[in-house]
Motif scaffolding. Sequence first.
Motif, PDB file in Angstrom:
ATOM      1  N   THR A   1     -24.193  98.859  17.209  1.00  0.00           N
ATOM      2  CA  THR A   1     -24.104  97.624  17.994  1.00  0.00           C
ATOM      3  C   THR A   1     -25.457  97.062  18.409  1.00  0.00           C
ATOM      4  O   THR A   1     -25.523  95.900  18.815  1.00  0.00           O
ATOM      5  CB  THR A   1     -23.240  97.856  19.239  1.00  0.00           C
ATOM      6  N   ASP A   2     -26.525  97.835  18.312  1.00  0.00           N
ATOM      7  CA  ASP A   2     -27.855  97.271  18.592  1.00  0.00           C
ATOM      8  C   ASP A   2     -28.263  96.268  17.518  1.00  0.00           C
ATOM      9  O   ASP A   2     -29.182  95.470  17.738  1.00  0.00           O
ATOM     10  CB  ASP A   2     -28.911  98.377  18.679  1.00  0.00           C
ATOM     11  N   GLU A   3     -27.598  96.323  16.360  1.00  0.00           N
ATOM     12  CA  GLU A   3     -27.937  95.387  15.282  1.00  0.00           C
ATOM     13  C   GLU A   3     -26.786  94.430  14.963  1.00  0.00           C
ATOM     14  O   GLU A   3     -26.911  93.592  14.069  1.00  0.00           O
ATOM     15  CB  GLU A   3     -28.315  96.160  14.011  1.00  0.00           C
ATOM     16  N   LEU A   4     -25.679  94.574  15.660  1.00  0.00           N
ATOM     17  CA  LEU A   4     -24.515  93.702  15.438  1.00  0.00           C
ATOM     18  C   LEU A   4     -24.388  92.706  16.595  1.00  0.00           C
ATOM     19  O   LEU A   4     -24.787  93.018  17.722  1.00  0.00           O
ATOM     20  CB  LEU A   4     -23.239  94.544  15.320  1.00  0.00           C
ATOM     21  N   PRO A   5     -23.859  91.500  16.323  1.00  0.00           N
ATOM     22  CA  PRO A   5     -23.228  91.047  15.069  1.00  0.00           C
ATOM     23  C   PRO A   5     -24.255  90.741  13.983  1.00  0.00           C
ATOM     24  O   PRO A   5     -25.306  90.169  14.242  1.00  0.00           O
ATOM     25  CB  PRO A   5     -22.485  89.777  15.496  1.00  0.00           C
ATOM     26  N   ALA A   6     -23.898  91.090  12.779  1.00  0.00           N
ATOM     27  CA  ALA A   6     -24.697  90.851  11.575  1.00  0.00           C
ATOM     28  C   ALA A   6     -23.916  91.419  10.406  1.00  0.00           C
ATOM     29  O   ALA A   6     -22.872  92.065  10.592  1.00  0.00           O
ATOM     30  CB  ALA A   6     -26.069  91.521  11.680  1.00  0.00           C
ATOM     31  N   TYR A   7     -24.409  91.175   9.189  1.00  0.00           N
ATOM     32  CA  TYR A   7     -23.792  91.723   7.974  1.00  0.00           C
ATOM     33  C   TYR A   7     -22.316  91.323   7.842  1.00  0.00           C
ATOM     34  O   TYR A   7     -21.498  92.088   7.307  1.00  0.00           O
ATOM     35  CB  TYR A   7     -23.913  93.258   7.928  1.00  0.00           C
ATOM     36  N   GLY A   8     -21.969  90.147   8.342  1.00  0.00           N
ATOM     37  CA  GLY A   8     -20.581  89.669   8.255  1.00  0.00           C
ATOM     38  C   GLY A   8     -19.696  90.108   9.397  1.00  0.00           C
ATOM     39  O   GLY A   8     -18.527  89.723   9.470  1.00  0.00           O
TER      40      GLY A   8
END
Length: 624
Positions: free
Chosen positions: A348-355
């Motif tokens: 979750t530190d990099e989301l939302p991302a990658y769809g």
Amino acid sequence: MSSDAYDYEALGLIAGLEIHQQLDTETKLFCESPTDLREPEESDRTITRFLHPTKSELGELDDAALEESRVDREFEYLAYDSTCLVEEDDEPPTEVDGEALDVAMQIASLLDMEIVDQLHVMRKLVIDGSNTSGFQRSMLLGQEGEIQTSEGPVSIVDLLLEEESAQRVEEYDGGVRYSLDRLGIPLVEIGTGPDIRTPEQAKEAAKRIGMLLRSTGTVKRGLGTIRQDVNVSIEEGARVEIKGVQALDQIDEIVRLEVGRQSELVDIAEELQARDASVGDTQDVTAVFEDTDSGVIGGAIGDGGAVTAVPLYGFDGLVGREIQPDRRLGTELSDHAKRNGAGGIFHTDELPAYGVTDEEVAALRDAVDAGDDDAVAIVAADPETADLAIEAAAERAETAIEGVPEETRDATDEGTTRYLRPLPGAARMYPETDVPPVEPDPSEIDEPELLTEKVDRYQDEFGLDSGLAEQVAYGRRMPLFEEAVDRGIDPTFAASVLESTVTELRRDDVAVENIADAHFLSVFDLVADDELAKEGVNDVLTVLAEQPDLTAEDAIEEAGLGGVDDEEVREIIAGVVERNADQVAEEGMGAFSGLMGECMAELRGKADGDTVSDVLREEIGKRS
């Protein structure tokens, strides 16, 4: 913090080296197979193995072997017409190779080591497929040595004589393919004490040991023939073994970056403890992503896979924290997931991302009861892999709370490292019952001339400049240079050909590795006997590289350099002068430089430059 800003003494940096060097012997350590490497396409048969961990004599299982066994893989081996039954693990090993033993004792002597009274062969459990038997044979040969560095002495704890592992060719679905040409090549492993205190000292110590090894003239050269493992720890960190460092010039940077990684992990652990962080239970969250637009997650679910998750309470913002260039705590978790077959993790530190959308992140947090201060890691893969991978990621998150884990890591080309496996323990060592003890006799072992001493001698005795002397002494063709000089070849000429000319040809994409030592010696002899001009050496060596089955004499004819006598040389030069009669009449000897180039181009290496120069001066003199 910049790696240049670290106070290594205050951090309590301790480092040590393990250097693995292949020996250039005629045959392998425990059989009569040659030590030459082969091309995979030369293989004439394959062998398949499935390897599993076994308990030591004390009934213990090694952690590294146990983790390796969790991934069920087939191992295929490429065998050759030179492969013996020992390499195939179809017959017991023979006695220890005498040449390898002599070279190893010579190396021990250069390292000021005490050679043991008896060598006892041990089996070291290895189930990554790199040995057909599932173990590597190793024997302690020397102890209690020392080398000097500008920052103080570094102890040499031990020297082992071992058999090299098989060479990994490629991975395929469900397995790994190895080549047996490298398996069993004699190898020395040199371990230093934990005496190194700076990255620069680590590099200097490695270079010193490398110089001593090459001084024997009996170690293999080239990519993969020497490997350095670096053990690094700081006071609040842990011992980490970094495997597979092939470039000496990379060692100091690897130590710096590992110090940085451990420092960051210590800071992260302190922050996690301050937050009273914990790792929750893993669970299936496939339902959250049933309608996802993420290609990776949707693809896994569409193939019958699952999405598993672990809540990381108190980890928000720390999973994405950088601990090495382009590597984060999340990367560490991902490495562990990959070791269990997954492609990696999302967190979750990099989301939302990658769809993955904001709504899916919110639903994910709700599903695992994670709040704003928490993080969540997920894995998308087939159900079994997803379960194993998320458990591995969760275990690594647990250790992040504690601090820096002890482990074995793999060096990358960028100088960073990635998780490889747990540190091996003593449980993987047990006696080899098929080879009797050996009593080494170091009394007849002579220490070779050091490469540093050779550089000085080449300058004093042969008149080489310092740069060329060092190139030759440290070059892989040093023994060939000495043989050429012993035959009466001019040292400067021989050194220039073996270093400068060969480098020039390699830059022109000439396959110089195809030129045998005998070819070089024949070319040198032909030049010494005035049967080949120095200016023709490049052309002849190029032909020999393209057609190594030719003799040097045949290569001269192939290059079009044969059959020119002194009279023909004079006629060609006279013709050049005649064509430029006006220039000669006007400039006299001033025309020499331009006409010299024209003469050499027309003769194309058929005549020596000194001869051409003398004749050209005579011909110009006649007309001026």
